[in-house]
Design an enzyme around this catalytic site. Sequence first.
Site, PDB file in Angstrom:
ATOM      1  N   SER A   1      14.436  22.446 -15.142  1.00  0.00           N
ATOM      2  CA  SER A   1      13.427  23.563 -15.300  1.00  0.00           C
ATOM      3  C   SER A   1      13.926  24.728 -15.640  1.00  0.00           C
ATOM      4  CB  SER A   1      12.624  23.455 -13.777  1.00  0.00           C
ATOM      5  OG  SER A   1      11.818  24.704 -14.058  1.00  0.00           O
TER       6      SER A   1
ATOM      7  N   GLU B   1       8.831   9.254 -16.254  1.00  0.00           N
ATOM      8  CA  GLU B   1       7.403   9.472 -16.486  1.00  0.00           C
ATOM      9  C   GLU B   1       7.191   8.991 -17.761  1.00  0.00           C
ATOM     10  OE1 GLU B   1       6.701  13.774 -14.819  1.00  0.00           O
ATOM     11  OE2 GLU B   1       9.114  13.665 -15.203  1.00  0.00           O
TER      12      GLU B   1
ATOM     13  N   HIS C   1       0.914  -1.273   0.022  1.00  0.00           N
ATOM     14  CA  HIS C   1      -0.112  -0.041   0.009  1.00  0.00           C
ATOM     15  C   HIS C   1       0.851   1.085   0.059  1.00  0.00           C
ATOM     16  CE1 HIS C   1      -3.265  -2.559   1.350  1.00  0.00           C
ATOM     17  NE2 HIS C   1      -2.326  -3.309   2.048  1.00  0.00           N
TER      18      HIS C   1
ATOM     19  N   LYS D   1      15.458  22.044  -9.988  1.00  0.00           N
ATOM     20  CA  LYS D   1      14.797  20.752 -10.431  1.00  0.00           C
ATOM     21  C   LYS D   1      15.691  19.929 -11.070  1.00  0.00           C
ATOM     22  CE  LYS D   1      10.635  20.724 -10.650  1.00  0.00           C
ATOM     23  NZ  LYS D   1       9.275  20.070 -10.229  1.00  0.00           N
TER      24      LYS D   1
END
Length: 468
Positions: free
Chosen positions: A287, A300, A166, A293
Amino acid sequence: MSDTTPKSATANQMWGGRFATGPDAIMQAINASIGFDKRLYAQDIQGSRAHAAMLAATGILTNKDVEAIREGLLTVLSEIEAGNFTFKVELEDIHMNVEARLKEIIGEPAGRLHTARSRNDQVAVDFRLWVRDQCDAAITGIEALMRAFLAQAEAGADWVMPGFTHLQTAQPVTWGHHMMAYVEMLGRDRSRFADARKRMNESPLGAAALAGTSFPIDRQMTATALGFDRPTANSLDSVSDRDFALEFLSAASICAMHLSRFAEELVIWSSAQFRFVRLSDRWTTGSSIMPQKKNPDAAELLRAKLGRILGATVALFTVMKGLPLTYSKDMQEDKEQVFDASDTLMLGLAAMTGMVQDMTANRDSLAAAAASGFSTATDLADWLVRTLNLPFRDAHHVTGTLVAKAEAKGCDLPDLTLAEMQSVHPGITADVFTVLGVENSVRSRMSYGGTAPEQVRAQIARWKELLK
Ligand code: ARG
């Protein structure tokens, strides 16, 4: 139009006999597949060469004609490979483009190549050859990724980290064990492609349009020449079957699903909140506005790519559903889906392999996280069972009370004092502290397939042997 209408100059040269005019421009656009099936040129020429050789061996064509055909096909092949070939949309597909060019090069014998053959068995054989190659490529790509995971597992076979259910801390596990979980998944993927390859390795060539042929062809000969185990046994099935493409897509979907799961873990693990791994600059982006970043874009995208591959799978199932035997033009919609899915899978495997090779596990963060979240609560309960002979359900209850105590105190289980433990169960002794450490916890999980470093190393050795 009346029967006396003169034939249009653009009537198709392959079947123009009964046609008065050529197709409407929009018909040509919806009908032509050359825009994508030109990818099958090598397989198409390979299939034609095998077919021609067989036509000579069986005496259906003369050796002289077949020599011209086979030479001519090699010329076409080199023209395509050199980028000197003009693919023509009015010639519809790769089969007719190759044959028309062959005719320009060798003249009349080119027209004899299509004896005892149809585009229906031709496309079936071309596409099978192509998908078969992709199974091999997938297996190679999967094995490279397995080796990358194996190297990670070997480096950190005994590094502790939290194991999750979980996405909540469950029990401590080892980094090596987690990496090896993906080796298992990929091992199944590998066997799925190998299995599909075995099943698809039958030659449909010689099924002709659908019913077989009256010419004395030798299907075993063409099957052998093309590396197939045997010819397919039913001509109707041969030209209407696309199971091999569906199996490829299904195996690709499952594999891409595995990639998406690890991709998701990388996204989570590389975040500032987790810091389990550092992805290399080669697989991340920055970024333009937030200088701190480092975005896990490749991960992704890999998380998302299954969408395309599964989409292709559903698309081809939908094309095939309810199609009456045998060939229907619907089936021309098979290729783009498979091409795109295959390209996506190969790219995904390569990207994931690079990311896994380059990623650095943060051993300290992993260890710190492993020790938090009361991860050794099960070890404590097991100790109560083993040492005090409590029924597991009672041990579970005692442990739950101790976890609540630690939570209230704002500490972890090993930070409770013996007196605090004994206030919950008087039988507890100082010996309990030996099982509350995460290192001991993972070392104790010695059951076959368990997370103990010794077990993990045994699995690493097994897979290394299998991948030799
Ligand atoms: N371009 C076609 C395909 O990809 C080749 C087979 C065409 N056969 C036919 N009878 N129209 O399916």
